[in-house]
Scaffold this active site. Structure first.
Site, mmCIF file in Angstrom:
data_model
loop_
_atom_site.group_PDB
_atom_site.id
_atom_site.type_symbol
_atom_site.label_atom_id
_atom_site.label_comp_id
_atom_site.label_asym_id
_atom_site.label_seq_id
_atom_site.Cartn_x
_atom_site.Cartn_y
_atom_site.Cartn_z
ATOM 1 N N TYR A 1 35.132 21.858 -84.047
ATOM 2 C CA TYR A 1 34.476 21.028 -85.065
ATOM 3 C C TYR A 1 34.186 21.809 -86.341
ATOM 4 O O TYR A 1 33.601 22.902 -86.315
ATOM 5 C CB TYR A 1 33.160 20.442 -84.544
ATOM 6 C CG TYR A 1 32.406 19.698 -85.612
ATOM 7 C CD1 TYR A 1 32.832 18.442 -86.034
ATOM 8 C CD2 TYR A 1 31.310 20.259 -86.244
ATOM 9 C CE1 TYR A 1 32.185 17.768 -87.049
ATOM 10 C CE2 TYR A 1 30.640 19.590 -87.254
ATOM 11 C CZ TYR A 1 31.094 18.340 -87.653
ATOM 12 O OH TYR A 1 30.461 17.690 -88.667
ATOM 13 N N HIS B 1 30.133 16.180 -100.657
ATOM 14 C CA HIS B 1 28.739 16.096 -100.231
ATOM 15 C C HIS B 1 27.750 16.351 -101.371
ATOM 16 O O HIS B 1 26.547 16.194 -101.186
ATOM 17 C CB HIS B 1 28.482 17.088 -99.086
ATOM 18 C CG HIS B 1 29.037 16.626 -97.775
ATOM 19 N ND1 HIS B 1 30.319 16.164 -97.629
ATOM 20 C CD2 HIS B 1 28.467 16.557 -96.537
ATOM 21 C CE1 HIS B 1 30.538 15.836 -96.367
ATOM 22 N NE2 HIS B 1 29.428 16.049 -95.688
ATOM 23 N N ASN C 1 25.081 22.929 -93.633
ATOM 24 C CA ASN C 1 24.366 22.608 -92.402
ATOM 25 C C ASN C 1 23.106 23.463 -92.358
ATOM 26 O O ASN C 1 23.176 24.680 -92.501
ATOM 27 C CB ASN C 1 25.236 22.965 -91.199
ATOM 28 C CG ASN C 1 25.623 21.762 -90.363
ATOM 29 O OD1 ASN C 1 26.188 21.932 -89.304
ATOM 30 N ND2 ASN C 1 25.326 20.568 -90.784
ATOM 31 N N TYR D 1 -22.298 12.187 -94.159
ATOM 32 C CA TYR D 1 -21.196 12.899 -93.513
ATOM 33 C C TYR D 1 -20.386 13.746 -94.489
ATOM 34 O O TYR D 1 -19.875 14.815 -94.129
ATOM 35 C CB TYR D 1 -20.241 11.913 -92.851
ATOM 36 C CG TYR D 1 -20.763 11.263 -91.588
ATOM 37 C CD1 TYR D 1 -22.025 11.527 -91.091
ATOM 38 C CD2 TYR D 1 -19.952 10.372 -90.888
ATOM 39 C CE1 TYR D 1 -22.483 10.914 -89.939
ATOM 40 C CE2 TYR D 1 -20.397 9.751 -89.729
ATOM 41 C CZ TYR D 1 -21.670 10.023 -89.256
ATOM 42 O OH TYR D 1 -22.117 9.409 -88.118
ATOM 43 N N ARG E 1 -22.457 16.886 -94.565
ATOM 44 C CA ARG E 1 -22.800 17.479 -93.271
ATOM 45 C C ARG E 1 -21.556 17.832 -92.444
ATOM 46 O O ARG E 1 -21.555 18.821 -91.702
ATOM 47 C CB ARG E 1 -23.672 16.492 -92.507
ATOM 48 C CG ARG E 1 -24.209 17.031 -91.215
ATOM 49 C CD ARG E 1 -25.146 16.116 -90.462
ATOM 50 N NE ARG E 1 -25.284 14.761 -90.931
ATOM 51 C CZ ARG E 1 -25.313 13.705 -90.111
ATOM 52 N NH1 ARG E 1 -25.164 13.876 -88.807
ATOM 53 N NH2 ARG E 1 -25.485 12.497 -90.580
ATOM 54 N N PHE F 1 20.456 21.744 -86.787
ATOM 55 C CA PHE F 1 20.328 21.228 -88.147
ATOM 56 C C PHE F 1 19.319 20.091 -88.249
ATOM 57 O O PHE F 1 18.945 19.684 -89.345
ATOM 58 C CB PHE F 1 21.683 20.719 -88.652
ATOM 59 C CG PHE F 1 22.353 19.780 -87.677
ATOM 60 C CD1 PHE F 1 21.872 18.507 -87.451
ATOM 61 C CD2 PHE F 1 23.463 20.201 -86.956
ATOM 62 C CE1 PHE F 1 22.479 17.654 -86.539
ATOM 63 C CE2 PHE F 1 24.078 19.351 -86.044
ATOM 64 C CZ PHE F 1 23.584 18.073 -85.834
ATOM 65 N N GLU G 1 25.680 10.032 -86.604
ATOM 66 C CA GLU G 1 24.410 10.723 -86.830
ATOM 67 C C GLU G 1 23.325 9.642 -86.822
ATOM 68 O O GLU G 1 22.890 9.145 -87.858
ATOM 69 C CB GLU G 1 24.488 11.487 -88.152
ATOM 70 C CG GLU G 1 25.566 12.567 -88.082
ATOM 71 C CD GLU G 1 26.104 13.013 -89.426
ATOM 72 O OE1 GLU G 1 25.564 12.578 -90.465
ATOM 73 O OE2 GLU G 1 27.069 13.784 -89.436
#
Length: 516
Positions: A55, A85, A197, A282, A285, A331, A416
């Site tokens: 791959y 990409h 990646n 609060y 405190r 990844f 994916e």
């Protein structure tokens, strides 16, 4: 003389990452990892020309992993990957974030499990050292299969394509790279995949937020203590016995800070007896319980991010000693997403309790101070609308703090099919920090004003120092005046650490942030 920092892969510290983010060092790679880098690259070269499909080395990517690529096209495969990409959109990432991306990617590849040549690691370090800042659009990553788009934009610039930021100006990469004295990188088998990646963008964004929020959190402690005294609150809730019984470390440390900040206050001494209020609200405190819990979350996030900074997060991984490449999913940025979501909630909570303290100060029925902290209420509105601004920011933070990690959209034709959304989870932290810093800036102004009504009584030495610091840039509000510039100036004191630095002057203070 420029300081040199030798990167030891897998051993980066938070302090080193702070320095790298600032861009004040020249990075060098220690000699030790180079042997492992060469061994893994040699294995990839043999596998790439073999008969078996592997791959991303001699196949396509994502859903196209079943397409075998010929030997003559292996370099084109990697170049096409980076070009295709580089599809991000939006405003560019800040230079601090990109510097961290370059260094984190170099450190990860230098572990020797990614199959890249030494030249790739050296190119990343050379770009950092030359002050090169690739133009990286901030949107377009879902935080799984790595931060593909932003890392592709970073890589494209190193190839002599894409764009760079030069002194904040967007320029084409070929000219800028040449002027920087760098040679464009040329990719071999797997190297493009290894470069994109990984979780380096989401990790860099989250680290940048962590470092940006540190002075804001320290300021929150000082300002919270100032409000306690300005409202003539009690220091009894900070008694160490209370917090030791619970055992939460952040709570214990925060209570210690409040005790140290309030010690020696004449204001506190003035109402030790005869005060008919039994317990404080609060927001006064419970500050150790609330801010301490936030501190614990931030410490945990820091530990996660430090581990991720030293991790190998690409795919497939190269185990040269075993002569094996193994596909996995490092990844996937779920650890970063969950850490960033925890940070978001913590940052929002620091702002939320600050907003409540402002509301308490301007409410005369609770604080027993003049309404809206105005000496002439009615004619003057005082801090009425400053509080509205704080409330609007606190409300906005609630939406921003919604967890990003619970969302997932399948990508790459359902190959994916579960993603982390870590990049957005980390990117939105900066808006939360900005909002919270503004809320604290408004509280600083309000607490400083409240203190004016208690004169001639004096607070403790560190809190009086804080008040004096405020008055160097923001006058007391004797009557209504243009308040927005004061808010900006007070917030700058919060954001740049001037207020938080008061903590560093106190003896025996616990180290708030995670140890480096």
């Amino acid at each position: 003389m420029t300081q040199e920092l030798e990167i030891r892969p897998g051993q980066l510290t938070l302090e080193q990452l702070r320095t790298i983010r600032a861009g004040k060092v020249q990075l060098q790679l220690s000699a030790e990892p180079r042997r492992k880098i060469r061994a893994s690259a040699a294995l990839v070269e043999r596998v790439a020309l073999g008969t078996e499909p592997v791959y991303g080395i001699n196949t396509g990517f994502g859903k196209l992993a079943d397409r075998r690529i010929g030997d003559s096209e292996l370099e084109a495969l990697q170049l096409n990957l980076i070009r295709s990409h580089s599809a991000g959109v939006g405003e560019p990432l800040a230079a601090e974030v990109v510097r961290l991306m370059l260094a984190l990617k170099a450190a990860s590849l230098a572990r020797g499990y990614s199959g890249v040549r030494e030249e790739v690691v050296d190119a990343l370090l050379a770009a950092y050292n030359a002050g090169v800042v690739p133009y990286v659009p901030s949107q377009g990553s879902v935080g799984a299969s790595g931060d593909l788009a932003p890392l592709a934009h970073m890589t494209l610039a190193l190839l002599g394509e894409g764009e760079l930021l030069v002194q904040g100006v967007r320029r084409s990469a070929p000219d800028a790279i040449a002027q920087s004295g760098l040679a464009p990188l040329r990719l071999r088998a797997k190297e493009g995949l290894a470069l994109i990646n990984g979780t380096q963008t989401s990790t860099a964004l989250a680290l940048n937020a962590l470092f940006c929020f540190e002075p804001v959190l320290e300021s929150a402690l000082v300002i919270g203590a100032l409000t306690v005294d300005a409202a003539r609150g009690s220091d009894e809730p900070f008694d160490p016995r209370i917090h030791d019984l619970r055992g939460q470390p952040g709570q214990i440390d925060v209570a210690h800070c409040y005790r140290a900040l309030l010690q020696g206050s004449a204001i506190r001494m003035s109402h030790l007896t005869g005060d008919d209020r039994i317990q404080d609200p609060y927001c006064l405190r419970c500050q150790p319980q609330v801010v301490g819990a936030c501190l614990d979350q931030l410490r945990h996030a820091a530990a996660v991010l430090l581990r991720e900074s030293n991790a190998v997060t690409d795919n497939p991984l190269v185990f040269a000693a075993d002569e094996e490449l193994v596909s996995g999913g490092n990844f996937h940025a779920e650890p970063v997403a969950l850490a960033a979501d925890a940070m978001a909630v913590a940052i929002a909570e620091v702002g939320a309790i600050s907003e409540r303290r402002i509301a308490m100060l301007i409410d005369a029925s609770v604080s027993r101070l003049p309404p809206f902290l105005s000496a002439e209420p009615g004619l003057n509105s005082g801090f009425m609308i400053a509080h509205v601004t704080a409330a609007s920011l606190a409300s906005e933070n609630k939406s921003l703090a919604h967890p990003a990690s619970v969302d997932s959209l399948p990508t790459s034709a359902n190959q994916e099919d579960h993603v982390s959304m870590a990049t957005f989870a980390a990117r939105r932290l900066q808006r939360l920090i900005d909002n919270t810093a503004y809320i604290l800036g408004i509280e600083l102004l309000a607490a400083g004003q409240a203190l004016e009504f208690l004169r001639p009584l004096r607070s403790s030495a560190p809190l009086e120092k804080t008040h004096s610091l405020l008055r160097t840039c923001c006058p007391a509000m004797e009557r209504d005046h243009y308040l927005a510039p004061d808010i900006e100036r007070a917030t700058a004191l919060v954001r740049d650490g001037a207020v938080g630095n008061v903590l560093k002057t106190l003896p025996s203070m616990p180290r708030l942030w995670v140890p480096s």
